[in-house]
Design a protein around this motif. Structure first.
Motif, mmCIF file in Angstrom:
data_model
loop_
_atom_site.group_PDB
_atom_site.id
_atom_site.type_symbol
_atom_site.label_atom_id
_atom_site.label_comp_id
_atom_site.label_asym_id
_atom_site.label_seq_id
_atom_site.Cartn_x
_atom_site.Cartn_y
_atom_site.Cartn_z
ATOM 1 N N ILE A 70 12.730 28.565 45.573
ATOM 2 C CA ILE A 70 11.318 29.201 45.101
ATOM 3 C C ILE A 70 11.628 30.171 44.105
ATOM 4 C CG2 ILE A 70 9.354 30.842 46.496
ATOM 5 C CD1 ILE A 70 9.002 28.543 49.185
ATOM 6 N N ILE A 71 11.468 30.473 43.118
ATOM 7 C CA ILE A 71 11.179 31.687 42.521
ATOM 8 C C ILE A 71 9.525 32.898 42.258
ATOM 9 C CG2 ILE A 71 11.777 32.485 40.066
ATOM 10 C CD1 ILE A 71 13.082 30.084 39.625
ATOM 11 N N PHE A 72 9.722 33.671 42.757
ATOM 12 C CA PHE A 72 8.828 34.374 42.802
ATOM 13 C C PHE A 72 8.481 35.623 41.342
ATOM 14 C CE2 PHE A 72 9.565 34.088 47.830
ATOM 15 C CZ PHE A 72 7.888 34.003 48.010
ATOM 16 N N GLU A 73 7.050 35.173 40.734
ATOM 17 C CA GLU A 73 7.185 36.598 39.782
ATOM 18 C C GLU A 73 5.682 37.232 40.101
ATOM 19 O OE1 GLU A 73 8.438 34.871 35.213
ATOM 20 O OE2 GLU A 73 6.748 33.107 36.226
ATOM 21 N N GLU A 74 5.149 37.307 39.567
ATOM 22 C CA GLU A 74 4.162 39.140 39.752
ATOM 23 C C GLU A 74 2.303 37.315 39.588
ATOM 24 O OE1 GLU A 74 1.217 42.729 38.197
ATOM 25 O OE2 GLU A 74 3.696 42.471 37.579
ATOM 26 N N GLU A 75 2.473 37.252 38.922
ATOM 27 C CA GLU A 75 0.961 35.827 38.847
ATOM 28 C C GLU A 75 1.517 34.182 39.205
ATOM 29 O OE1 GLU A 75 -1.843 37.194 37.587
ATOM 30 O OE2 GLU A 75 -0.774 39.619 37.176
ATOM 31 N N SER A 76 2.613 34.100 40.323
ATOM 32 C CA SER A 76 2.852 32.376 40.508
ATOM 33 C C SER A 76 4.400 33.022 40.979
ATOM 34 C CB SER A 76 2.868 31.772 39.236
ATOM 35 O OG SER A 76 3.781 32.716 38.183
ATOM 36 N N THR A 77 4.321 31.514 41.801
ATOM 37 C CA THR A 77 4.907 30.969 42.807
ATOM 38 C C THR A 77 5.598 29.823 42.303
ATOM 39 O OG1 THR A 77 4.418 32.865 44.649
ATOM 40 C CG2 THR A 77 6.227 30.806 44.815
ATOM 41 N N LEU A 109 12.617 26.441 33.169
ATOM 42 C CA LEU A 109 13.436 27.521 32.430
ATOM 43 C C LEU A 109 12.908 28.452 31.378
ATOM 44 C CD1 LEU A 109 15.442 24.120 30.622
ATOM 45 C CD2 LEU A 109 15.997 25.107 32.626
ATOM 46 N N ASP A 110 12.288 28.473 31.112
ATOM 47 C CA ASP A 110 11.952 30.038 30.802
ATOM 48 C C ASP A 110 11.525 30.878 32.113
ATOM 49 O OD1 ASP A 110 11.691 29.403 28.307
ATOM 50 O OD2 ASP A 110 9.137 28.647 28.087
ATOM 51 N N VAL A 111 11.312 30.312 33.670
ATOM 52 C CA VAL A 111 10.988 30.865 34.117
ATOM 53 C C VAL A 111 12.144 32.105 35.048
ATOM 54 C CG1 VAL A 111 10.934 31.222 37.090
ATOM 55 C CG2 VAL A 111 9.131 30.072 35.446
ATOM 56 N N ARG A 112 13.710 31.678 34.974
ATOM 57 C CA ARG A 112 14.462 31.878 35.191
ATOM 58 C C ARG A 112 15.276 32.838 34.218
ATOM 59 N NH1 ARG A 112 16.743 25.819 36.238
ATOM 60 N NH2 ARG A 112 15.887 25.682 38.857
ATOM 61 N N ASP A 113 14.842 32.609 33.243
ATOM 62 C CA ASP A 113 15.197 33.565 31.833
ATOM 63 C C ASP A 113 14.669 34.833 32.166
ATOM 64 O OD1 ASP A 113 16.770 31.265 30.747
ATOM 65 O OD2 ASP A 113 15.753 31.490 28.799
ATOM 66 N N ARG A 114 13.750 35.012 32.298
ATOM 67 C CA ARG A 114 12.345 35.985 32.771
ATOM 68 C C ARG A 114 13.517 36.686 34.120
ATOM 69 N NH1 ARG A 114 7.773 33.325 31.469
ATOM 70 N NH2 ARG A 114 7.548 32.455 33.804
ATOM 71 N N LEU A 115 13.197 35.946 34.662
ATOM 72 C CA LEU A 115 13.659 36.687 35.811
ATOM 73 C C LEU A 115 15.068 37.113 36.121
ATOM 74 C CD1 LEU A 115 14.341 35.824 39.877
ATOM 75 C CD2 LEU A 115 16.083 34.568 39.497
ATOM 76 N N VAL A 116 15.996 36.763 34.845
ATOM 77 C CA VAL A 116 17.547 37.886 34.765
ATOM 78 C C VAL A 116 16.950 39.018 33.261
ATOM 79 C CG1 VAL A 116 18.837 36.042 35.617
ATOM 80 C CG2 VAL A 116 18.220 35.801 33.900
ATOM 81 N N ASP A 117 15.923 38.890 33.119
ATOM 82 C CA ASP A 117 15.456 39.672 31.944
ATOM 83 C C ASP A 117 15.969 38.969 30.415
ATOM 84 O OD1 ASP A 117 13.562 40.928 33.709
ATOM 85 O OD2 ASP A 117 15.302 42.388 34.270
ATOM 86 N N ARG A 118 16.518 37.588 30.423
ATOM 87 C CA ARG A 118 16.813 37.638 29.541
ATOM 88 C C ARG A 118 15.787 36.387 28.596
ATOM 89 N NH1 ARG A 118 22.870 38.219 31.891
ATOM 90 N NH2 ARG A 118 23.370 39.895 31.369
ATOM 91 N N TYR A 119 14.325 37.140 29.237
ATOM 92 C CA TYR A 119 13.343 35.601 27.334
ATOM 93 C C TYR A 119 13.869 35.625 26.386
ATOM 94 C CZ TYR A 119 9.698 33.242 26.568
ATOM 95 O OH TYR A 119 8.411 32.667 25.799
ATOM 96 N N GLN A 120 13.656 34.781 25.725
ATOM 97 C CA GLN A 120 13.241 34.785 24.490
ATOM 98 C C GLN A 120 12.200 33.249 24.364
ATOM 99 O OE1 GLN A 120 17.071 34.352 22.467
ATOM 100 N NE2 GLN A 120 17.013 32.993 21.693
ATOM 101 N N ASN A 121 11.784 33.618 23.476
ATOM 102 C CA ASN A 121 10.247 32.914 22.946
ATOM 103 C C ASN A 121 10.807 31.842 22.256
ATOM 104 O OD1 ASN A 121 7.384 32.480 22.643
ATOM 105 N ND2 ASN A 121 7.407 33.404 21.251
ATOM 106 N N HIS A 122 11.595 31.499 21.173
ATOM 107 C CA HIS A 122 12.348 30.924 20.989
ATOM 108 C C HIS A 122 14.028 30.575 21.036
ATOM 109 C CE1 HIS A 122 8.606 30.572 18.135
ATOM 110 N NE2 HIS A 122 8.638 31.532 17.900
ATOM 111 N N ILE A 123 13.659 29.351 22.094
ATOM 112 C CA ILE A 123 15.681 29.094 21.689
ATOM 113 C C ILE A 123 15.841 27.630 21.550
ATOM 114 C CG2 ILE A 123 14.893 28.803 24.486
ATOM 115 C CD1 ILE A 123 16.890 29.993 25.205
ATOM 116 N N LEU A 124 16.887 27.391 20.861
ATOM 117 C CA LEU A 124 17.759 26.154 21.061
ATOM 118 C C LEU A 124 16.830 25.075 22.677
ATOM 119 C CD1 LEU A 124 18.979 23.385 19.320
ATOM 120 C CD2 LEU A 124 21.038 24.679 20.658
ATOM 121 N N GLU A 125 16.366 23.775 22.311
ATOM 122 C CA GLU A 125 16.470 22.796 23.250
ATOM 123 C C GLU A 125 17.528 21.912 23.465
ATOM 124 O OE1 GLU A 125 11.505 24.464 24.958
ATOM 125 O OE2 GLU A 125 12.355 22.233 24.716
#
Length: 803
Positions: A70-77, A109-125
């Motif tokens: 379970i990952i918590f963000e401000e707007e969603s779980t 995967l975006d959520v997990r990146d945001r969790l550690v403050d390392r999100y970037q909009n365009h990333i290799l998939e």
């Protein structure tokens, strides 16, 4: 899962879910794993005075049982739900509880990146799904790891539905077999599959008129007149049996017949076992601590494969042509070898006729680095050049190409990939232990760990080699897909993020027939039951008894006030994962265990000053602290020295002589060589419930699997066993005999080698008749190698050059 989620969200239990989420979020933690979630739910049920059924049987209870993260963000779980093995779903619950919808892996995967403050909009998939989309897939998760059986059934069905095409393909595969220019099995006298099917009949008629034991050389020319070259057998009966199998396969194909026929086909003669990391030598030089088990595995596998190949060549009648097996263990040459043979270019493997250790040096770059042993975490910059140099050496040694490349561990598997691409040879991977699942959140925090572990390189190498391999062998089912409660090692590569580097949307197809369970064996010349008195050396027995119970030595800590008490024995290297400290604490917290038992630990080191890294030093010190904290002096012996394999085998037996037990208490164990050794020696063995060791015991009502995080329950299980031994005089012997026989019959090197060679033949045939999308897949792997792997290893190399 959709129905269950909707039942919770739209039903009476929505309030319970809301209250649980509120409680979890109030803890301040943003990322919760399964055990934490289950414990929080249990606490909630207790505090809310829910009825007993609610925890397991309510809709919200079932949902929570399936929830792994379970990952918590401000707007969603965010919920990561695993409704069944090898299947994961992502669900998003809005903060206002207005919506609970399934979403994509990419969103997670975006959520997990945001969790550690390392999100970037365009990333290799990285997405391997297209390469498996048109491939054969196992449809039932219970059959994952049974790829050979699946292929056998599939090919037999094809022979039935389109016999003309598949008989022709079978003919072409057999017709192409040769050894150094010597044609095997079929000559040009038989030009097609239809002609082969016809020609079998006169050959069988001819053979039936011969004496069964008539040697092949007596009728070789007669068979060649019919178009059959050497390789069918060494006697009339053997040749007849092989041709009868082929005849039955053509006209009434069944999986068992196909497997029996392929097992007899002489298609593998030269094998390379790749264990790059180094310190691969023989008795007394069996690796460093971090690869000790792997080196033992590879040496025993080499002996067994050479022996099995020799027997197969003899039964095929090919020894008469001077054909013999050639097995090479490929590793690195280490100039500064500390008095060992690790600087020897070529060394014969003991107890073999033609198995060798071939050592190839690393490119120099900085000799201060490359002339010495290098940690497995620092080895990456040298592997590409090593593969290029090794290719030349292997071709020179074999005077031709090998038939099979077997990689070991992440580095060996990457070299196997590079060699396979260049040499066009079947590649087999053996992970032994994948680092990613061993280190919690290692991919999420890879940047923080990069200087020490270089996980970005290793995880990329794993993705490349596991997807490029024709087949992968694992020691257990759990290694692939875990259990209903835990994720498998390979499963952890299915979907993960390396923030600011890449996202793996679909990293491996767990239902691919490339996965096959082929557990290792144990050397039964060294490790055998304590009851086989006639095979034991009485002098060695006395020496080992003295070592375990009495001897004073700078490398031994502690004495036993009451040496006659039953022994709890453990053998392992000292790491936080292997958890010898946890076993000592379990013993220290249980007065009942201390009253009935002594604890004897055998590791390779005793003092923090001997440690090779800070984690190891801390774990050694922690063990001393536990001994002091729980006043274990007089109740524990800690032997910190490397002993020979023959001495270790006798150590297990000496403990068994006095009806001791063995405990393997690791936080995680991919398989567990010492478990096999202890069990076959006759020691009742308790093993961690986390990992493949669960399958070795094949549980007797969970009696011998222990949770290393639950010290009280572990002590209780051991005490319960001791109570049964006291109440029933034969109970210890019954368990001892059962465990010893289980290893003898299921985990032996003969079975391992036989199955491994069968896989090599079957997958070589499969790639010949149905190559699918392999070239496109392998080109994709080459792109990952050149565009991600190589730039990252250049950074490691720069540090080494400067160091």
């Amino acid at each position: 899962m959709h129905e269950l989620v909707q039942a919770v969200f739209n039903g009476d239990e929505k309030t319970a879910l809301h209250q649980l989420i509120y409680t979890l979020s109030a803890s301040g933690k943003r990322y919760l794993l399964r055990n934490e979630i289950l414990q929080a739910f249990a606490d909630y049920c207790h505090q809310s005075q829910k009825p007993a059924y609610f925890y397991y049987s309510s809709s919200v209870g079932k949902l929570i049982q399936y929830t792994h993260e379970i990952i918590f963000e401000e707007e969603s779980t965010w919920f990561v739900i695993r409704p069944r093995i090898a299947n994961q779903e992502v669900w998003k619950l809005t903060a206002d509880f207005s919506s609970f919808e399934q979403t994509t892996p990419q969103a997670l995967l975006d959520v997990r990146d945001r969790l550690v403050d390392r999100y970037q909009n365009h990333i290799l998939e990285i997405d391997l799904h297209p390469f498996y989309e048109s491939s054969l897939r196992i449809d039932d998760a219970r059959n994952i790891g049974q790829g050979l059986a699946f292929l056998n059934r599939y090919l037999c069905n094809q022979l039935l539905t389109d016999p003309e095409y598949w008989v022709e393909m079978l003919f072409k595969a057999l017709h192409g077999l040769q050894y150094d220019g010597i044609r095997l099995l079929l000559s040009d006298r038989i030009p097609s599959g239809i002609q082969l099917a016809k020609q079998i009949k006169p050959a069988l008629k001819f053979l039936s008129e011969l004496e069964p034991h008539e040697p092949y050389e007596k009728f070789r020319s007669d068979l060649q007149e019919l178009g059959f070259e050497p390789g069918w057998g060494n006697t009339a009966a053997r040749v007849k049996g092989t041709l009868e199998l082929l005849d039955r396969l053509i006209y009434s194909p069944e999986p068992g017949i196909l497997e029996a026929f392929v097992a007899r086909v002489p298609a593998v003669f030269r094998v390379v076992l790749i264990s790059v990391h180094g310190w691969v030598a023989q008795e007394d030089v069996l690796g460093r601590d971090e690869t000790l088990g792997q080196v033992i595995y590879v040496l025993e596998q080499a002996r067994s494969l050479e022996n099995e190949l020799r027997e197969q060549i003899k039964l095929a009648g090919l020894d008469l042509l001077g054909i013999k097996p050639h097995v090479i263990i490929l590793t690195r040459l280490i100039p500064n070898c500390e008095g060992t043979f690790c600087n020897l270019h070529l060394e014969k493997v003991q107890d073999t006729e033609n198995a060798w250790i071939l050592r190839v040096p690393f490119g120099e770059f900085n000799p201060e680095i490359t002339n010495n042993w290098i940690s497995k975490f620092e080895i990456w910059p040298y592997l590409e050049q090593f593969a290029l140099d090794a290719e030349k050496e292997l071709l020179a040694q074999f005077q031709g190409k090998p038939n099979l490349l077997i990689g070991n561990y992440s580095d060996g598997n990457l070299v196997a990939f590079l060699l396979s691409r260049r040499m066009k040879v079947t590649q087999c991977n053996i992970a032994h232990s994948l680092e990613k699942p061993k280190h919690l959140f290692s991919n999420l925090y890879w940047q923080d760990l990069e200087d020490q572990y270089h996980f970005s390189v290793q995880f990329t190498a794993d993705l490349i080699s596991m997807n490029a391999a024709e087949f992968i062998i694992t020691s257990s089912y759990q290694e692939i897909v875990g259990t209903p409660d835990s994720m498998g090692q390979y499963e952890s590569y299915k979907c993960f993020t390396m923030p600011q580097l890449y996202h793996v949307v679909d990293g491996i197809d767990l239902f691919s027939p490339k996965f096959n369970l082929v557990p290792p064996g144990v050397n039964e010349n060294i490790f055998f039951p304590y009851s086989q008195k006639e095979n034991r050396d009485s002098n060695l027995r006395t020496q080992i008894h003295d070592l375990l119970f009495r001897r004073e030595d700078p490398q031994i800590y502690g004495h036993l006030d009451h040496p006659k008490k039953r022994t709890i024995f453990a053998v392992d290297t000292i790491t936080s994962i292997n958890n010898l400290t946890g076993l000592a604490e379990c013993f220290g917290k249980s007065q009942a265990l201390q009253e009935r038992c002594n604890l004897i630990l055998l590791s390779s080191k005793l003092h923090p000053s001997q440690a090779t890294n800070s984690d190891e030093a801390a774990e050694i010190q922690k063990l001393y602290d536990i001994i002091e904290q729980y006043h274990l002096n007089g109740k524990i012996r800690w032997i910190g020295m490397r002993i020979r394999s023959s001495e270790l085998g006798e150590a297990y037996r000496v403990v068994a002589d006095a009806q001791g037990i063995y405990v393997h208490f690791a936080h995680f164990e991919s398989f567990g060589r010492s478990i096999l050794e202890a069990m076959i020696s006759g020691l009742p063995t308790f093993t961690t419930q986390f990992g493949g060791s669960l399958e070795i015991i094949e549980n007797q009502e969970n009696e011998f699997n222990v949770n290393p995080t639950d010290l009280e329950e572990t002590a209780k299980k051991i005490l319960d066993f001791l109570e049964k031994c006291d109440a029933h005089a034969e109970y210890w012997h019954e368990v001892s005999e059962w465990m010893s026989q289980r290893i003898h019959h299921k985990y032996n090197w003969h079975l391992h080698s036989n199955q491994l060679l069968l896989l090599a033949k079957m997958f070589s045939f499969w790639n010949f008749v149905a190559p699918e999308n392999n070239e496109a897949r392998d080109r994709y792997m080459e792109a990952l190698f050149h565009l991600i792997y190589k730039p990252r290893v250049e950074k490691i190399l720069e540090k080494h050059k400067g160091g």
